[in-house]
Design a protein around this motif. Structure first.
Motif, short mmCIF file in Angstrom:
data_model
loop_
_atom_site.label_atom_id
_atom_site.label_comp_id
_atom_site.label_asym_id
_atom_site.label_seq_id
_atom_site.Cartn_x
_atom_site.Cartn_y
_atom_site.Cartn_z
N GLN A 174 0.82 -1.22 0.00
CA GLN A 174 0.00 0.00 0.00
C GLN A 174 0.85 1.26 0.00
O GLN A 174 0.34 2.36 -0.24
N GLN A 211 -2.84 1.69 6.63
CA GLN A 211 -3.04 0.94 5.39
C GLN A 211 -4.01 1.67 4.46
O GLN A 211 -3.78 1.75 3.25
N HIS A 212 -5.08 2.19 5.02
CA HIS A 212 -6.03 2.94 4.20
C HIS A 212 -5.44 4.28 3.77
O HIS A 212 -5.54 4.68 2.61
N LYS A 268 -3.18 4.71 0.70
CA LYS A 268 -3.77 4.64 -0.63
C LYS A 268 -4.28 5.99 -1.11
O LYS A 268 -4.59 6.17 -2.29
#
Length: 267
Positions: free
Chosen positions: A33, A119-120, A123
């Motif tokens: 990511q 992780q989000h 992106k």
């Protein structure tokens, strides 16, 4: 940008291909990511530290509705006014605020202890250096940052003092006294005002207070918004289950979010 610090030996990390490495040979690979995990096992106190994936998802859904946009705009205005070049966001979460802040600085690092949040976030904006790490050992070099930001996050004072340059800035955002008062009235028998001034006292021996501002955001929340807001706040688990369930069944709630902004300068 080579501002990251090895969490093992505290030497400078340099990025080569997809690996951050220090001169002592410690290495940390970029995840697919785009973030790097610098939260080493000796600094961990639980298997899954930080916000739960469910809380992260609820916050992402709530913030995407624009409810806290007035706060984000106020933070951007301060950055435009003071024009720092290097920024470390402590507790960056899923990246809602730092995405906006990144546009106003040259180098931007977001750190959070919750892996699912980073992780989000990774992106959303490849221009940010995303790090899983802990405020107890901020993963950046001594005196490398012109501003540290902590929005609804802990304030690791000794570490902030270490990483800030001389006369560096520290932006703290915390609930103002009346923050979400109508919501809290639904949840608790006794509602006490938040006490943001405690942070001024906490930092007064090492920082000069430059700015103090309250930003209000009147909200009209539908049922799903209410549920998301509850899930992302500590009120959810502090309230009695029956009161929380009653609040989650409301079709609509009018409430004001009230944010206290403090901008400090390192003395």
């Amino acid at each position: 940008m080579q501002w990251l610090m090895c969490p093992v030996c505290r030497e400078q990390l340099e990025l080569n291909a997809r690996t951050w490495r220090c001169q002592q040979g410690h290495s940390f690979d970029l995840a697919k990511q785009g973030y790097v995990n610098l939260h080493v096992v000796q600094h961990k106190h639980s298997k899954q530290p930080g916000d739960t994936p469910e809380s992260v998802a609820a916050r992402r859904a709530f913030l995407s509705g624009g409810f806290y946009a007035p706060l984000r705009q106020a933070v951007e205005a301060l950055l435009q006014q003071y024009q720092p070049k290097t920024l470390l966001d402590i507790g960056c979460g899923e990246g809602y605020y730092i995405q906006a802040m990144q546009a106003h600085v040259v180098d931007c690092i977001g750190v959070d202890i919750a892996k699912s949040a980073v992780q989000h976030a990774a992106k959303t904006n490849p221009e940010v250096t995303w790090v899983v790490g802990t405020g107890a050992v901020l993963p950046v070099l001594d005196q490398s940052m012109e501003i540290c930001t902590s929005l609804f996050s802990p304030i690791p004072k000794p570490e902030i003092l270490r990483v800030l340059k001389q006369n560096g800035l520290c932006l703290v955002v915390t609930p103002a006294p009346q923050h979400l008062y109508a919501l809290r009235e639904q949840l608790f028998d006794e509602v006490r005002p938040h006490e943001p001034e405690k942070f001024v006292a906490q930092l007064s021996d090492a920082f000069e207070l430059l700015e103090s501002k309250v930003v209000d955001a009147p909200l009209v929340l539908q049922q799903q918004d209410i549920q998301n807001l509850l899930a992302m706040t500590p009120y959810a688990y502090k309230a009695k289950p029956e009161k929380r369930q009653a609040l989650e069944q409301l079709a609509q709630l009018d409430v004001t979010a009230s944010f206290q902004l403090y901008l400090f300068k390192k003395m």
